[in-house]
Design a protein around this motif. Structure first.
Motif, PDB file in Angstrom:
ATOM      1  N   LEU A 290      63.269  16.903  89.357  1.00 47.43           N
ATOM      2  CA  LEU A 290      63.185  17.504  88.024  1.00 47.43           C
ATOM      3  C   LEU A 290      64.007  18.787  87.961  1.00 47.43           C
ATOM      4  O   LEU A 290      64.662  19.070  86.950  1.00 47.43           O
TER       5      LEU A 290
ATOM      6  N   TRP B  98      58.775  22.015  83.628  1.00 46.65           N
ATOM      7  CA  TRP B  98      59.249  20.662  83.970  1.00 46.65           C
ATOM      8  C   TRP B  98      58.220  19.613  83.580  1.00 46.65           C
ATOM      9  O   TRP B  98      58.571  18.557  83.063  1.00 46.65           O
TER      10      TRP B  98
ATOM     11  N   HIS C  29      58.704  16.766  80.792  1.00 43.81           N
ATOM     12  CA  HIS C  29      58.607  15.393  81.287  1.00 43.81           C
ATOM     13  C   HIS C  29      57.602  14.605  80.453  1.00 43.81           C
ATOM     14  O   HIS C  29      57.853  13.462  80.054  1.00 43.81           O
TER      15      HIS C  29
END
Length: 219
Positions: free
Chosen positions: A13, A178, A182
């Motif tokens: 990521l 992140w 996501h």
């Protein structure tokens, strides 16, 4: 999720997005605090639309107090729960002026004492404004943590505690960004887009959707 896989999860990521940031728009720490308070049960896109004009006019707690509750409502009336949020923003602004010389405190305990500021909001401010290693567990992080096996828990606080324990040092400041991004754009609530997920092989979720258009309701 095993320790090595947790490291690899965040490494991938981070490689795709080396400098993750909140999608809320703000010009200083006080505006960040206000934006996060307004974002409860609202989208970042909706908050940004409402705050662009507001933040051109209001940059300090004193200016917010001068604007007043009714003036603030006019700016944020498109946001859900705007009446109670306006009341809280004016109240917290008054406290910042009276107790903190107009500055946002860097202490989580002090932040959560402000009207409308819970642990999640405080964690966002601590992370985004002061670079603290905090994990603000919203619905996206709660879902991603449980679905992938990264950080399982029955409550947001339980997931937060798991992240505090498991996220490795190089990724602790950026981790919650992140995970939010996501969850928002790939690991979606109803139909995760596993076919384009960069960490699909590390994920413990079983009914993966590996073809675009083959969406099924995900738990």
């Amino acid at each position: 999720m095993k320790k090595d896989n947790v490291f690899e999860f965040f490494r991938r990521l981070a490689e795709l997005n080396p400098s993750p940031e909140t999608e809320l728009e703000f010009g200083n720490t006080y505006q960040l605090l206000v934006a996060v308070v307004l974002s409860a049960q609202a989208t970042d896109v909706g908050v940004n639309k409402a705050t662009r004009a507001l933040f051109r006019e209001v940059k300090t707690p004193a200016q917010m107090v001068a604007l007043g509750e009714e003036g603030l409502k006019e700016h944020i009336k498109t946001i859900g729960l705007f009446n109670s949020k306006a009341k809280n923003v004016i109240a917290l602004s008054e406290i910042l002026v009276e107790r903190y010389d107009g500055k946002v405190p860097q202490d989580r305990d002090a932040l959560v004492e402000l009207p409308g500021v819970g642990r999640k909001t405080a964690n966002v401010v601590m992370n985004c404004a002061f670079g603290a290693e905090t994990f603000a567990v919203d619905t996206h992080i709660f879902r991603v943590g449980n679905r992938t096996g990264l950080a399982k828990g029955k409550t947001p606080l339980a997931v937060e505690k798991q992240l505090e324990k498991k996220v490795p040092a190089p990724f602790r400041v950026g981790a919650h960004h992140w995970l939010i991004l996501h969850g928002r754009y790939i690991c979606k609530a109803r139909s995760p887009e596993c076919w384009r997920c960069p960490v699909v092989d590390l994920c413990g979720y079983k009914p993966k959707i590996m073809e675009k258009g083959a969406a099924k309701k995900a738990s």
